[in-house]
Design an enzyme around this catalytic site. Structure first.
Site, PDB file in Angstrom:
ATOM      1  N   HIS A  96       0.842  -1.196   0.000  1.00 48.74           N
ATOM      2  CA  HIS A  96       0.000   0.000   0.000  1.00 48.74           C
ATOM      3  C   HIS A  96       0.876   1.244   0.000  1.00 48.74           C
ATOM      4  O   HIS A  96       2.065   1.200   0.336  1.00 48.74           O
ATOM      5  CB  HIS A  96      -0.981   0.016   1.173  1.00 48.74           C
ATOM      6  CG  HIS A  96      -0.356   0.224   2.523  1.00 48.74           C
ATOM      7  ND1 HIS A  96      -0.097   1.478   3.046  1.00 48.74           N
ATOM      8  CD2 HIS A  96       0.039  -0.662   3.471  1.00 48.74           C
ATOM      9  CE1 HIS A  96       0.418   1.352   4.249  1.00 48.74           C
ATOM     10  NE2 HIS A  96       0.528   0.072   4.533  1.00 48.74           N
ATOM     11  N   CYS A 140       3.710  -4.189   6.694  1.00 48.45           N
ATOM     12  CA  CYS A 140       3.298  -4.020   5.307  1.00 48.45           C
ATOM     13  C   CYS A 140       4.467  -3.613   4.420  1.00 48.45           C
ATOM     14  O   CYS A 140       5.513  -3.197   4.903  1.00 48.45           O
ATOM     15  CB  CYS A 140       2.206  -2.964   5.212  1.00 48.45           C
ATOM     16  SG  CYS A 140       0.601  -3.529   5.816  1.00 48.45           S
TER      17      CYS A 140
END
Length: 231
Positions: free
Chosen positions: A186, A201
């Protein structure tokens, strides 16, 4: 930026790299920390990286250039000291740039899976390939810090949410593509070299996250390998 839940259920080259490595060193903000006059243990290496005279002595101009670099990438304290964290970021940038357009030279990311997103934790690089053909990248990424490492292995994208917001950290995670528990590709509004890293992430620039969103689909493979420096 880290592990997320989905309503109680665990939802838990060089494209894109040359431009970030063309560093713009601007004056430090007016209220920035004062500059140190002390030379650091990596003074000469940092001077060379910044295109400064390499003499191993800290000048006011050296300090301002180092401090601007630190402010740009969120390295603290931003006092212009050529220490191990600052040099570690610069050294990683040099290694990333040296990869060129052949990020899978070591052959560690599978070439028999068709379209696959590869993540090299050791170099903090990611790319997309179709077999042996490079489809996009490599691009710099920001993966999990110590205690929140991005997990290695072969995975698949199982959920995509373009406007995702973290349930745990209450922060936006645009263009999220989840591949392992709450770990996802992301975008973030941070430097890709901002230490110490994410909560697991694979952070990307908005440009690169958008491109990954357009190139990948649910069910596509992701392969994560290596070990992030400092974890």
């Amino acid at each position: 930026m880290g592990d997320m839940t989905r309503r109680g259920v665990v939802a838990l080259g060089v494209t894109g790299l040359v431009a970030p490595l063309t560093l713009a060193f601007t004056a430090a903000p007016a209220q920035a920390a004062s500059c140190t006059s002390q030379a650091g243990p990596y003074q000469k290496q940092v001077e060379k990286f910044l295109g400064r005279p390499v003499d191993g002595r800290q000048s006011s101009a050296d300090c301002r250039a180092i401090q601007a670099f630190q402010n740009k990438h969120g390295i603290t304290p931003a006092v212009g000291y050529a220490g191990p964290v600052t040099w570690g970021v610069m050294d990683l940038m040099n290694k990333q740039k040296a990869v060129g357009n052949n990020p899978n030279k070591d052959g560690k990311c599978p070439v028999d899976k068709g379209r696959i997103a590869c993540v090299n934790l050791s170099l903090q690089l990611s790319w997309i390939q179709d077999g042996k053909r490079l489809a996009y990248g490599p691009v710099p990424v920001r993966t999990g810090r110590k205690g929140y490492v991005t997990r290695t292995g072969l995975k698949k994208i199982y959920w995509r949410d373009i406007d995702h917001v973290s349930d745990i950290y209450d922060v936006p995670m645009p263009y999220s593509q989840f591949f392992d528990g709450g770990q996802a590709f992301h975008s973030v509004n941070l430097s890709m070299w901002n230490p110490p890293g994410s909560h697991g992430c694979v952070n990307m620039t908005t440009r690169d996250a958008k491109k990954y969103w357009s190139l990948l689909r649910t069910g596509d493979d992701v392969f994560v390998y290596g070990r992030k420096p400092g974890t």
